[in-house]
Scaffold this active site. Structure first.
Site, PDB file in Angstrom:
ATOM      1  N   ASP A  13      55.273 -40.311  58.247  1.00 51.19           N
ATOM      2  CA  ASP A  13      54.179 -39.338  58.101  1.00 51.19           C
ATOM      3  C   ASP A  13      53.729 -39.174  56.650  1.00 51.19           C
ATOM      4  O   ASP A  13      53.270 -38.102  56.250  1.00 51.19           O
ATOM      5  CB  ASP A  13      54.579 -37.950  58.669  1.00 51.19           C
ATOM      6  CG  ASP A  13      55.101 -38.051  60.076  1.00 51.19           C
ATOM      7  OD1 ASP A  13      54.479 -38.778  60.865  1.00 51.19           O
ATOM      8  OD2 ASP A  13      56.133 -37.420  60.381  1.00 51.19           O
ATOM      9  N   LYS A  16      50.266 -43.179  55.603  1.00 53.64           N
ATOM     10  CA  LYS A  16      50.040 -44.636  55.539  1.00 53.64           C
ATOM     11  C   LYS A  16      48.720 -45.024  56.188  1.00 53.64           C
ATOM     12  O   LYS A  16      48.033 -45.921  55.723  1.00 53.64           O
ATOM     13  CB  LYS A  16      51.187 -45.390  56.236  1.00 53.64           C
ATOM     14  CG  LYS A  16      52.535 -45.187  55.577  1.00 53.64           C
ATOM     15  CD  LYS A  16      53.643 -45.892  56.325  1.00 53.64           C
ATOM     16  CE  LYS A  16      53.982 -45.299  57.656  1.00 53.64           C
ATOM     17  NZ  LYS A  16      54.585 -43.949  57.618  1.00 53.64           N
ATOM     18  N   GLY A  40      52.109 -42.301  64.595  1.00 54.72           N
ATOM     19  CA  GLY A  40      50.802 -41.680  64.785  1.00 54.72           C
ATOM     20  C   GLY A  40      50.082 -41.757  63.461  1.00 54.72           C
ATOM     21  O   GLY A  40      50.415 -41.028  62.535  1.00 54.72           O
ATOM     22  N   HIS A  41      49.144 -42.685  63.343  1.00 54.38           N
ATOM     23  CA  HIS A  41      48.449 -42.866  62.072  1.00 54.38           C
ATOM     24  C   HIS A  41      47.087 -42.174  62.147  1.00 54.38           C
ATOM     25  O   HIS A  41      46.228 -42.551  62.933  1.00 54.38           O
ATOM     26  CB  HIS A  41      48.328 -44.358  61.745  1.00 54.38           C
ATOM     27  CG  HIS A  41      49.670 -44.973  61.432  1.00 54.38           C
ATOM     28  ND1 HIS A  41      49.890 -46.315  61.310  1.00 54.38           N
ATOM     29  CD2 HIS A  41      50.875 -44.393  61.196  1.00 54.38           C
ATOM     30  CE1 HIS A  41      51.165 -46.532  61.023  1.00 54.38           C
ATOM     31  NE2 HIS A  41      51.780 -45.386  60.958  1.00 54.38           N
ATOM     32  N   GLN A 224      56.643 -45.356  60.585  1.00 52.64           N
ATOM     33  CA  GLN A 224      57.817 -44.551  60.190  1.00 52.64           C
ATOM     34  C   GLN A 224      58.101 -44.738  58.685  1.00 52.64           C
ATOM     35  O   GLN A 224      57.191 -45.038  57.947  1.00 52.64           O
ATOM     36  CB  GLN A 224      59.053 -44.893  61.039  1.00 52.64           C
ATOM     37  CG  GLN A 224      58.934 -44.447  62.499  1.00 52.64           C
ATOM     38  CD  GLN A 224      58.218 -45.457  63.371  1.00 52.64           C
ATOM     39  OE1 GLN A 224      58.471 -46.644  63.301  1.00 52.64           O
ATOM     40  NE2 GLN A 224      57.310 -44.988  64.207  1.00 52.64           N
TER      41      GLN A 224
HETATM   42  P1  IMP Z   1      62.137 -42.700  68.034  1.00 51.80           P
HETATM   43  O1  IMP Z   1      61.509 -43.624  67.043  1.00 51.80           O
HETATM   44  O2  IMP Z   1      61.142 -42.111  69.009  1.00 51.80           O
HETATM   45  O3  IMP Z   1      63.319 -43.307  68.702  1.00 51.80           O
HETATM   46  O4  IMP Z   1      62.705 -41.432  67.218  1.00 51.80           O
HETATM   47  C1  IMP Z   1      63.776 -41.553  66.286  1.00 51.80           C
HETATM   48  C2  IMP Z   1      63.554 -40.655  65.088  1.00 51.80           C
HETATM   49  O5  IMP Z   1      62.446 -41.146  64.322  1.00 51.80           O
HETATM   50  C3  IMP Z   1      63.204 -39.199  65.428  1.00 51.80           C
HETATM   51  O6  IMP Z   1      63.749 -38.367  64.419  1.00 51.80           O
HETATM   52  C4  IMP Z   1      61.692 -39.170  65.347  1.00 51.80           C
HETATM   53  O7  IMP Z   1      61.202 -37.880  65.076  1.00 51.80           O
HETATM   54  C5  IMP Z   1      61.474 -40.112  64.168  1.00 51.80           C
HETATM   55  N1  IMP Z   1      60.151 -40.760  64.206  1.00 51.80           N
HETATM   56  C6  IMP Z   1      59.738 -41.749  65.011  1.00 51.80           C
HETATM   57  N2  IMP Z   1      58.467 -42.097  64.743  1.00 51.80           N
HETATM   58  C7  IMP Z   1      58.080 -41.308  63.723  1.00 51.80           C
HETATM   59  C8  IMP Z   1      56.871 -41.223  62.965  1.00 51.80           C
HETATM   60  O8  IMP Z   1      55.891 -41.953  63.172  1.00 51.80           O
HETATM   61  N3  IMP Z   1      56.866 -40.295  61.976  1.00 51.80           N
HETATM   62  C9  IMP Z   1      57.920 -39.512  61.704  1.00 51.80           C
HETATM   63  N4  IMP Z   1      59.068 -39.556  62.362  1.00 51.80           N
HETATM   64  C10 IMP Z   1      59.144 -40.459  63.375  1.00 51.80           C
END
Ligand code: IMP
Length: 427
Positions: A13, A16, A40-41, A224
């Site tokens: 977040d 990017k 989520g971009h 991420q």
């Molecule tokens: P997962 O990727 O859904 O398996 O989640 C694993 C961890 O990564 C959790 O703490 C999510 O909140 C975090 N996470 C996954 N995608 C994002 C993102 O795009 N931004 C911020 N945190 C993320």
């Protein structure tokens, strides 16, 4: 030819999407290399906000080809929804959106497992996005995953889904006492999606290498962030892929020797969504003020983000892991209202001060951040049209960040809009 990787240098977040959107103007190709619809971009332009989860953020630049690389886990249903969304904005994507045939598919049973696994973890849950990311990568690494190319072979697809679903249902019913899932409906759904996605599916590795040989410009878009990396992040509170530079190579087929620029994106402060360590987290009034000023709510799940001051120790670690040689600081304007701004310059762990990011969970959990304080600038930075127009104390803050990391800041973002961007020097 130039290849630039856009890396999240914190917990995701970082903004990017905006940076990729800005730089896409000069790029021939934008390639997503890992993760899935957990990302989520957010893009803001022409008075509208667009949130992309899978399609690379360059899609709104008509001369740019966007690739979903082999390292991504693709949810075909989300992808189709997103294709519709982009098309409804009168953006022509024919021949401009390519999906790797070796990327893996997220199936409905991965999402069910993701949610059931999380539920079973109780207090220890990771706080995943529930998008099926972990279970899909588990199948990939276990060598039983369904790949995008399998969608185009109905018999093979059914066989693979049947085998996987038997194993998934055993877990759901025996471990979690949940109802089993039915194959037929989801199989039909996938066949239907495959028909619609067919025009976009190809050997992207080949396309990428032809374009590299022709001297084309590439942006590799990470999702991420470094501290959510499966290897280098705060395990087990991480995502299941490699958002770091190494992932950009394996997730596209582009060799490390082709990468010239590694652009690390950091907010002017820190956020984290989901559970896990966050050394500079502010749980009181200041944290709430950061969340309100920065509209810090997840763009995929809507969850409130945890907020805190900038953590330079963690950022330096991210710079080393990725080989960051260009820095972007986003959301500077969020700090405009504060009397004092702080940045963490070292950690005290069990009485010992260090500037190294620890890897042991026990040590991470006992970090006490040591802060440097900066005078707040208490004025709006949003109207600045050049770096030199920023207040002196704001520049002192930014220069302290650049000095600590020994990396030049190339872009400062002072608001969500494309025009609220200060580019320093020539990119
Ligand atoms: P997962 O990727 O859904 O398996 O989640 C694993 C961890 O990564 C959790 O703490 C999510 O909140 C975090 N996470 C996954 N995608 C994002 C993102 O795009 N931004 C911020 N945190 C993320």
């Amino acid at each position: 030819m130039s290849v630039r990787v856009i890396i999240g240098a914190q917990w995701g977040d970082e903004g990017k999407g905006k940076v990729v959107d800005l730089l896409s103007d000069q790029a021939d190709y934008v390639v997503r290399y890992q993760g899935g619809a957990n990302a989520g971009h957010t893009l803001n332009f022409d008075g509208q906000t667009h949130i992309l989860h899978l399609i690379p953020s360059g899609i709104f630049h008509i001369n740019t080809t966007c690739i979903i690389g082999n390292g991504v886990v693709v949810d075909p249903l989300t992808l189709l929804e997103e294709i519709e969304l982009v098309k409804s904005n009168n953006v022509d994507i024919d021949g401009r959106l390519l999906v790797s045939e070796t990327a893996h598919v997220i199936l409905p049973y991965h999402k069910s497992l993701d949610k059931a696994d999380e539920h079973a973890l109780g207090q220890q849950k990771i706080g995943t996005t529930g998008r099926g990311i972990g279970p899909a990568y588990v199948h990939k690494i276990s060598r039983v995953g369904v790949r995008i190319m399998d969608l185009l072979e109905p018999e093979l697809l059914r066989k693979k889904m049947e085998i996987n679903l038997a194993e998934v249902n055993a877990r759901l019913t025996e471990n979690y006492k949940a109802a089993p899932l039915e194959l037929e409906g989801m199989y039909r759904q996938m066949l239907d999606a495959a028909e619609q996605l067919k025009p976009y599916i190809c050997n992207t590795t080949n396309r990428i290498h032809k374009a590299l040989a022709a001297g084309r410009e590439f942006l590799l878009e990470g999702a991420q962030g470094t501290l959510l990396d499966i290897d280098h992040g705060t395990y087990p509170y991480v995502t299941s892929s490699s958002p770091t530079t190494g992932g950009a190579c394996t997730g596209t087929g582009i060799p490390p020797t082709a990468i010239e620029h590694v652009m690390g994106i950091t907010k002017a402060y820190c956020t984290r969504v989901g559970n896990g360590p966050f050394p500079t987290e502010l749980t009181g009034k200041t944290g709430d003020e950061l969340r309100d000023a920065g509209h810090e709510f997840g763009s995929t799940t809507g969850r409130p983000r945890r907020c805190g001051w900038l953590d330079l120790v963690a950022l330096k670690y991210a710079a080393k892991i990725n080989g960051i040689n260009e820095l972007v600081v986003t959301k500077l304007d969020v700090l405009d209202q504060f009397d004092t701004v702080k940045a963490c310059t070292s950690y005290r762990i069990n009485g010992t001060e260090t500037t190294d990011f620890p890897l042991r969970s026990r040590e991470i959990d006992s970090i006490e951040p040591v802060y440097r304080e900066f005078k707040g600038w208490k004025s709006s930075t949003r109207d600045a049209t050049s770096y030199d127009e920023l207040p002196l104390v704001t520049r002192e803050y930014l220069e302290a960040v650049a000095d600590y990391l020994d990396i030049a800041i190339r872009i400062v973002s002072t608001g969500p809009g494309r025009n609220e961007t200060l580019i320093i020097g020539d990119l």
